[in-house]
Design an enzyme around this catalytic site. Structure first.
Site, PDB file in Angstrom:
ATOM      1  N   SER A  10       0.808  -1.223   0.000  1.00 15.14           N
ATOM      2  CA  SER A  10       0.000   0.000   0.000  1.00 15.14           C
ATOM      3  C   SER A  10       0.843   1.276   0.000  1.00 15.14           C
ATOM      4  O   SER A  10       0.371   2.326  -0.418  1.00 15.14           O
ATOM      5  CB  SER A  10      -0.951   0.004   1.197  1.00 15.14           C
ATOM      6  OG  SER A  10      -0.233  -0.055   2.408  1.00 15.14           O
ATOM      7  N   ASP A  61      -3.353   6.942  11.623  1.00 17.22           N
ATOM      8  CA  ASP A  61      -2.550   6.215  10.636  1.00 17.22           C
ATOM      9  C   ASP A  61      -1.201   6.924  10.501  1.00 17.22           C
ATOM     10  O   ASP A  61      -1.111   8.012   9.926  1.00 17.22           O
ATOM     11  CB  ASP A  61      -3.295   6.195   9.291  1.00 17.22           C
ATOM     12  CG  ASP A  61      -2.485   5.535   8.165  1.00 17.22           C
ATOM     13  OD1 ASP A  61      -1.278   5.274   8.345  1.00 17.22           O
ATOM     14  OD2 ASP A  61      -3.074   5.295   7.091  1.00 17.22           O
ATOM     15  N   HIS A  71       0.873   5.414   6.272  1.00 21.50           N
ATOM     16  CA  HIS A  71       0.727   5.944   4.913  1.00 21.50           C
ATOM     17  C   HIS A  71       1.030   7.447   4.902  1.00 21.50           C
ATOM     18  O   HIS A  71       1.355   8.005   5.957  1.00 21.50           O
ATOM     19  CB  HIS A  71      -0.687   5.637   4.408  1.00 21.50           C
ATOM     20  CG  HIS A  71      -0.992   4.163   4.417  1.00 21.50           C
ATOM     21  ND1 HIS A  71      -1.696   3.544   5.428  1.00 21.50           N
ATOM     22  CD2 HIS A  71      -0.629   3.189   3.576  1.00 21.50           C
ATOM     23  CE1 HIS A  71      -1.765   2.243   5.187  1.00 21.50           C
ATOM     24  NE2 HIS A  71      -1.120   1.995   4.068  1.00 21.50           N
TER      25      HIS A  71
END
Ligand SMILES: *[C@@H]1O[C@H](CO)[C@@H](O)[C@H](O)[C@H]1NC(C)=O
Ligand SMILES: *[C@@H]1O[C@H](CO)[C@@H](O)[C@H](O)[C@H]1NC(C)=O
Ligand SMILES: *[C@@H]1O[C@H](CO)[C@@H](O)[C@H](O)[C@H]1NC(C)=O
Ligand SMILES: *[C@@H]1O[C@H](CO)[C@@H](O)[C@H](O)[C@H]1NC(C)=O
Ligand SMILES: *[C@@H]1O[C@H](CO)[C@@H](O)[C@H](O)[C@H]1NC(C)=O
Ligand SMILES: *[C@@H]1O[C@H](CO)[C@@H](O)[C@H](O)[C@H]1NC(C)=O
Ligand SMILES: *[C@@H]1O[C@H](CO)[C@@H](O)[C@H](O)[C@H]1NC(C)=O
Ligand SMILES: *[C@@H]1O[C@H](CO)[C@@H](O)[C@H](O)[C@H]1NC(C)=O
Length: 423
Positions: free
Chosen positions: A143, A390, A393
């Site tokens: 990702s 998060d 990312h």
């Protein structure tokens, strides 16, 4: 390949209208998550939205100082950055669109990477598309790599205002952005461990028990071996003390399973990958890159906060030169470096895009709580935002745009110019 891409059954091929964009966003939300905990592992909530988701020469300071693209500093520059606007990118991902999801401090969009002793070339989308005419640029990995792919798509697609002249479609693990006029594609192929694994489903890969076939890659590789530019990564999915390795196939009943120390299994997989490149990739036609580990910012105490803090609430980069946190594992980087050195001796060039150090500084560049939440938040989570932040990312526009500026510099060979051209 273009023909093939046209006849394959697209889950959707789009001529963009606003409605189709909305429909698409709704239709393709997928939830996947993997959890990594413990000393060597971070909480990694990895949500897979397959929604479809950014001069000129070396300057020397002294005759002996050589340009190093990967060592330098971040400079606030709100004249040139961001390179595109979040809301202008047709294929932006809700996982990365931090402004859209409520982030108010936007200075994370305004930092320019300033290498020591030289400047990065200016990103020119038209020049890149020309370069990619009749060609495939394929990102292969997890990702984080997908985030870099979204960034690349945003960087080039914002230069194509006519919606008829760009499209996006998915087919299994492969998502393809096409610039129609150029017959050029920028693709992403989901293979979080590079080699075969039980996490290869682009949608349902949320498995507690991870199993990797460290010696098998052709199932994936057949989709990208003929690409013109290949950009690999694989890191976070390995961050656990041991990996379960399978000899044999997932279908066969007599496969042999063995728990192996992670570094050892990573080494095996990287060898499988490098052997594949050596024997199957056309050295003359293909440019090869490996993007180094993307650091996480889970432990505030490493940059002077309290132990319970992570990237949540951070608004500024770390300025201390050489900062390195526990979110990056140098041993894993060395395994890749050794494999690349080995390939070089055998006549195959793979360029490492060494983003680790420069991204280490950017503790404020992560989505934190400003992204789409795929499941409703519990009261407990709401009362403690760090718990669901998060810190893995990266917001776009943001840090991955710079990774792509580095990639751009190598695609055009600026690294070879850097010692000869002077300002
Ligand atoms: C750049 O390098 C050249 C020698 O290659 C030297 O003559 C010149 O003074 C250097 N320029 C600066 C600004 O250091
Ligand atoms: C990556 O770049 C950093 C900063 O220049 C450097 O310290 C590190 O050794 C590099 N690592 C590799 C594998 O090139
Ligand atoms: C850029 O930043 C400076 C300093 O924060 C500010 O005064 C200026 O208004 C900003 N310019 C733009 C175009 O945002
Ligand atoms: C970008 O590249 C195109 C094609 O090579 C060129 O015509 C154009 O002048 C470049 N733009 C800039 C701002 O350098
Ligand atoms: C379009 O690009 C593909 C590579 O993606 C290439 O195989 C094909 O020949 C190109 N088509 C034309 C008409 O050049
Ligand atoms: C794309 O779809 C075709 C069938 O239409 C299939 O044969 C092919 O394997 C698919 N490619 C990927 C990468 O899943
Ligand atoms: C690559 O180029 C070399 C020298 O130009 C040539 O001898 C060789 O056959 C080429 N290899 C392939 C696979 O095209
Ligand atoms: C976040 O920052 C705000 C403003 O600086 C501060 O009031 C708040 O206590 C911080 N929260 C955490 C959890 O650090």
């Amino acid at each position: 390949m273009a023909k093939k891409l046209q006849v394959v059954s697209n889950t959707w091929a789009i001529r963009f209208s606003f409605q189709s964009l909305v429909a698409l966003l709704v239709a393709v939300l997928v939830i996947g998550a993997i959890y990594l905990t413990g000393e060597s592992e971070q909480l990694l909530e990895e949500e897979d939205d397959h929604e479809v988701t950014k001069q000129e020469s070396g300057k020397n300071e002294s005759s002996s100082s050589r340009c190093e693209f990967f060592s330098g500093k971040w400079v606030f520059d709100n004249n040139s950055y961001p390179l595109y606007k979040e809301q202008d990118c047709t294929f932006m991902s809700d996982q990365l669109a931090c402004h859209k999801f409520g982030r108010k401090d936007l200075s994370y969009q305004n930092w320019r990477w300033q290498p020591h002793h030289c400047d990065l070339p200016r990103f020119n989308a038209t020049a890149l598309l020309e370069r990619l005419r009749n060609k495939r640029l394929v990102f292969v990995g997890d990702s984080l790599n997908r985030g870099q792919w979204v960034s690349m798509v945003c960087l080039v697609e914002t230069s194509i205002p006519n919606k008829e002249l760009k499209s996006m479609h998915t087919n299994g693990s492969l998502i393809t952005f096409r610039a129609v006029e150029y017959n050029a594609t920028v693709e992403f192929y989901w293979a979080p461990l590079l080699v075969d694994s039980n996490s290869d489903d682009p949608v349902n890969h949320r498995l507690p028990d991870r199993i990797v076939r460290a010696q098998a890659i052709e199932k994936h590789a057949k989709y990208w071996t003929d690409a013109n530019i290949l950009v690999f990564n694989s890191y976070l999915w390995w961050r656990r003390p041991k990996m379960k390795v399978l000899w044999g196939s997932f279908e066969s009943p007599d496969g042999i399973y063995k728990e192996i120390e992670m570094l050892r299994s990573y080494e095996m997989a990287i060898k499988t990958w490098s052997d594949w490149l050596e024997f199957h990739v056309n050295h003359n036609k293909t440019q090869l890159f490996f993007v180094s580990m993307s650091p996480t910012h889970e432990r505030g105490e490493e940059w002077g906060r309290s132990v319970d803090q992570n990237c949540y609430n951070e608004t500024d980069p770390i300025l201390k030169e050489g900062y390195w946190g526990s979110g990056s594992d140098p041993d894993m980087m060395h395994i890749v470096e050794d494999a690349i050195d080995g390939l070089k001796m055998r006549g195959l060039n793979v360029q490492m895009i060494n983003i680790t150090q420069l991204s280490e500084y950017r503790k404020e560049g992560h989505p934190s709580i400003y992204r789409k939440q795929w499941e409703p938040l519990t009261e407990e989570q709401q009362s403690n935002p760090s718990s669901y932040a998060d810190c893995i990312h990266w917001c776009l526009p943001g840090v991955p745009d710079v990774w792509n500026e580095l990639l751009y510099a190598y695609i055009f060979g600026y690294d070879r110019l850097k010692t000869t051209v002077e300002l």
